[in-house]
Write a protein that holds these residues in place. Structure first.
Motif, PDB file in Angstrom:
ATOM      1  N   GLY A 152      31.850  43.249  47.186  1.00 42.08           N
ATOM      2  CA  GLY A 152      31.879  44.076  45.982  1.00 42.08           C
ATOM      3  C   GLY A 152      31.508  43.256  44.772  1.00 42.08           C
ATOM      4  O   GLY A 152      30.902  42.185  44.894  1.00 42.08           O
ATOM      5  N   ASN A 153      31.900  43.721  43.580  1.00 42.17           N
ATOM      6  CA  ASN A 153      31.587  42.950  42.374  1.00 42.17           C
ATOM      7  C   ASN A 153      32.611  41.827  42.206  1.00 42.17           C
ATOM      8  O   ASN A 153      33.783  41.959  42.582  1.00 42.17           O
ATOM      9  N   GLN A 154      32.157  40.732  41.641  1.00 44.80           N
ATOM     10  CA  GLN A 154      32.984  39.540  41.522  1.00 44.80           C
ATOM     11  C   GLN A 154      34.248  39.796  40.708  1.00 44.80           C
ATOM     12  O   GLN A 154      35.346  39.335  41.080  1.00 44.80           O
ATOM     13  N   ALA A 155      34.125  40.515  39.606  1.00 42.47           N
ATOM     14  CA  ALA A 155      35.290  40.763  38.748  1.00 42.47           C
ATOM     15  C   ALA A 155      36.371  41.533  39.499  1.00 42.47           C
ATOM     16  O   ALA A 155      37.560  41.225  39.395  1.00 42.47           O
ATOM     17  N   GLY A 156      35.960  42.535  40.261  1.00 40.54           N
ATOM     18  CA  GLY A 156      36.926  43.334  41.010  1.00 40.54           C
ATOM     19  C   GLY A 156      37.636  42.532  42.087  1.00 40.54           C
ATOM     20  O   GLY A 156      38.848  42.664  42.287  1.00 40.54           O
ATOM     21  N   LEU A 157      36.892  41.687  42.791  1.00 33.03           N
ATOM     22  CA  LEU A 157      37.489  40.847  43.824  1.00 33.03           C
ATOM     23  C   LEU A 157      38.404  39.791  43.219  1.00 33.03           C
ATOM     24  O   LEU A 157      39.477  39.498  43.759  1.00 33.03           O
ATOM     25  N   ASN A 158      37.996  39.223  42.089  1.00 32.76           N
ATOM     26  CA  ASN A 158      38.848  38.246  41.401  1.00 32.76           C
ATOM     27  C   ASN A 158      40.173  38.882  40.983  1.00 32.76           C
ATOM     28  O   ASN A 158      41.243  38.293  41.133  1.00 32.76           O
ATOM     29  N   GLN A 159      40.084  40.092  40.440  1.00 30.09           N
ATOM     30  CA  GLN A 159      41.294  40.779  39.994  1.00 30.09           C
ATOM     31  C   GLN A 159      42.215  41.083  41.167  1.00 30.09           C
ATOM     32  O   GLN A 159      43.440  40.905  41.069  1.00 30.09           O
ATOM     33  N   LEU A 160      41.641  41.534  42.275  1.00 26.19           N
ATOM     34  CA  LEU A 160      42.454  41.835  43.448  1.00 26.19           C
ATOM     35  C   LEU A 160      43.182  40.590  43.942  1.00 26.19           C
ATOM     36  O   LEU A 160      44.390  40.628  44.219  1.00 26.19           O
ATOM     37  N   ALA A 161      42.464  39.486  44.047  1.00 29.15           N
ATOM     38  CA  ALA A 161      43.063  38.265  44.576  1.00 29.15           C
ATOM     39  C   ALA A 161      44.089  37.665  43.623  1.00 29.15           C
ATOM     40  O   ALA A 161      45.201  37.302  44.037  1.00 29.15           O
ATOM     41  N   ALA A 162      43.727  37.559  42.345  1.00 30.64           N
ATOM     42  CA  ALA A 162      44.587  36.864  41.388  1.00 30.64           C
ATOM     43  C   ALA A 162      45.735  37.728  40.891  1.00 30.64           C
ATOM     44  O   ALA A 162      46.887  37.281  40.833  1.00 30.64           O
ATOM     45  N   ARG A 163      45.453  38.977  40.540  1.00 29.24           N
ATOM     46  CA  ARG A 163      46.485  39.830  39.955  1.00 29.24           C
ATOM     47  C   ARG A 163      47.336  40.512  41.021  1.00 29.24           C
ATOM     48  O   ARG A 163      48.560  40.616  40.865  1.00 29.24           O
ATOM     49  N   GLU A 164      46.702  40.987  42.076  1.00 28.58           N
ATOM     50  CA  GLU A 164      47.451  41.755  43.071  1.00 28.58           C
ATOM     51  C   GLU A 164      48.085  40.865  44.148  1.00 28.58           C
ATOM     52  O   GLU A 164      49.247  41.030  44.487  1.00 28.58           O
ATOM     53  N   PHE A 165      47.300  39.912  44.696  1.00 23.62           N
ATOM     54  CA  PHE A 165      47.847  39.029  45.723  1.00 23.62           C
ATOM     55  C   PHE A 165      48.310  37.690  45.161  1.00 23.62           C
ATOM     56  O   PHE A 165      48.849  36.866  45.884  1.00 23.62           O
ATOM     57  N   ARG A 166      48.044  37.459  43.877  1.00 27.24           N
ATOM     58  CA  ARG A 166      48.532  36.289  43.149  1.00 27.24           C
ATOM     59  C   ARG A 166      48.071  34.966  43.749  1.00 27.24           C
ATOM     60  O   ARG A 166      48.823  34.002  43.858  1.00 27.24           O
ATOM     61  N   LEU A 167      46.801  34.961  44.131  1.00 29.81           N
ATOM     62  CA  LEU A 167      46.182  33.717  44.559  1.00 29.81           C
ATOM     63  C   LEU A 167      45.721  32.938  43.338  1.00 29.81           C
ATOM     64  O   LEU A 167      45.379  33.524  42.309  1.00 29.81           O
ATOM     65  N   SER A 168      45.690  31.627  43.451  1.00 30.54           N
ATOM     66  CA  SER A 168      45.297  30.797  42.313  1.00 30.54           C
ATOM     67  C   SER A 168      43.783  30.779  42.172  1.00 30.54           C
ATOM     68  O   SER A 168      43.038  30.948  43.129  1.00 30.54           O
ATOM     69  N   MET A 169      43.332  30.564  40.942  1.00 33.54           N
ATOM     70  CA  MET A 169      41.915  30.469  40.618  1.00 33.54           C
ATOM     71  C   MET A 169      41.600  29.034  40.234  1.00 33.54           C
ATOM     72  O   MET A 169      42.460  28.296  39.762  1.00 33.54           O
TER      73      MET A 169
END
Length: 218
Positions: A152-169
């Motif tokens: 998908g789009n990078q912003a959406g995947l980043n948000q899912l990982a960082a905000r929803e699953f709380r993975l580090s960036m």
């Protein structure tokens, strides 16, 4: 019948009763799974008394195209029962192949269980197109409709990982992770595992079974 025989018979008959009472009293709590990713603490009133209660995070809605080109939503994954999630890239030559191989074991274990799905989200959608994901899925024997590789789009995947699953960036970039998540039908994380560890994946398989058991005995 002699007293010793009577006592022995009584003990034999008592054992199943004691076992039943033990399982009834302790079985449920003993095998209950924890919930992860607390959001905040709330107060609720029970029998006239205020009690503090932890409110746990629910994974937000998402919609991403899969290796088959069809868009997949969280509702399709979670509402069936549960799903196992991870974040990877096809160009990752270190931990990603290990995690994917372990997820193949999970898929095989629950091949005939429609309530169990797997969702692997790419962290590199620029490279990992639908065609690339389709080849990768085939490499690991992904079953259509069972194991989804999502881009998908990078912003959406980043948000899912960082905000929803709380993975580090790393700065503004999302990187692949060896962490695997077990998400229940309430969209809450009920388990986190090291996807490179066979022992951890064995625990994941066991805890999926526990979660399905609780669904069947609600």
């Amino acid at each position: 019948m002699r007293p010793a025989q009577t006592l022995l018979l009584g003990l034999i008959l008592l054992v199943p009763v004691l076992a039943f009472l033990f399982l009834k009293s302790f079985g449920t709590n003993r095998y209950a799974l924890p919930t992860f990713l607390p959001d905040h603490v709330d107060s609720t009133q029970v029998s006239g008394k205020w009690q503090r209660d932890t409110v746990f995070h629910q994974i937000g809605d998402f919609r991403f195209p899969s290796q088959a080109g069809r868009e997949i939503t969280q509702a399709e994954l979670a509402d069936k029962g549960l799903y196992v999630a991870n974040f990877f890239s096809t160009t990752c030559s270190g931990i990603c192949p290990q995690v994917s191989a372990q997820l193949s074991r999970v898929q095989e274990k629950f091949r005939q269980e429609p309530r169990v799905r797997l969702a692997s989200f790419t962290v590199d959608p620029t490279h990992d197109s639908i065609a690339v994901l389709a080849r990768y899925a085939e490499q690991y024997g992904a079953i259509a409709g069972k194991w989804f590789f999502l881009t998908g789009n990078q912003a959406g995947l980043n948000q899912l990982a960082a905000r929803e699953f709380r993975l580090s960036m790393e700065g503004s970039s999302l990187v692949q992770s060896q962490k695997i998540f077990l998400v229940d039908k309430n969209r809450q994380v009920r388990g986190m595992y090291d996807g490179t560890s066979e022992k951890e994946i064995n625990r994941l398989i066991t805890e999926i079974g526990v979660l399905l058991y609780t669904y069947d005995h609600e």
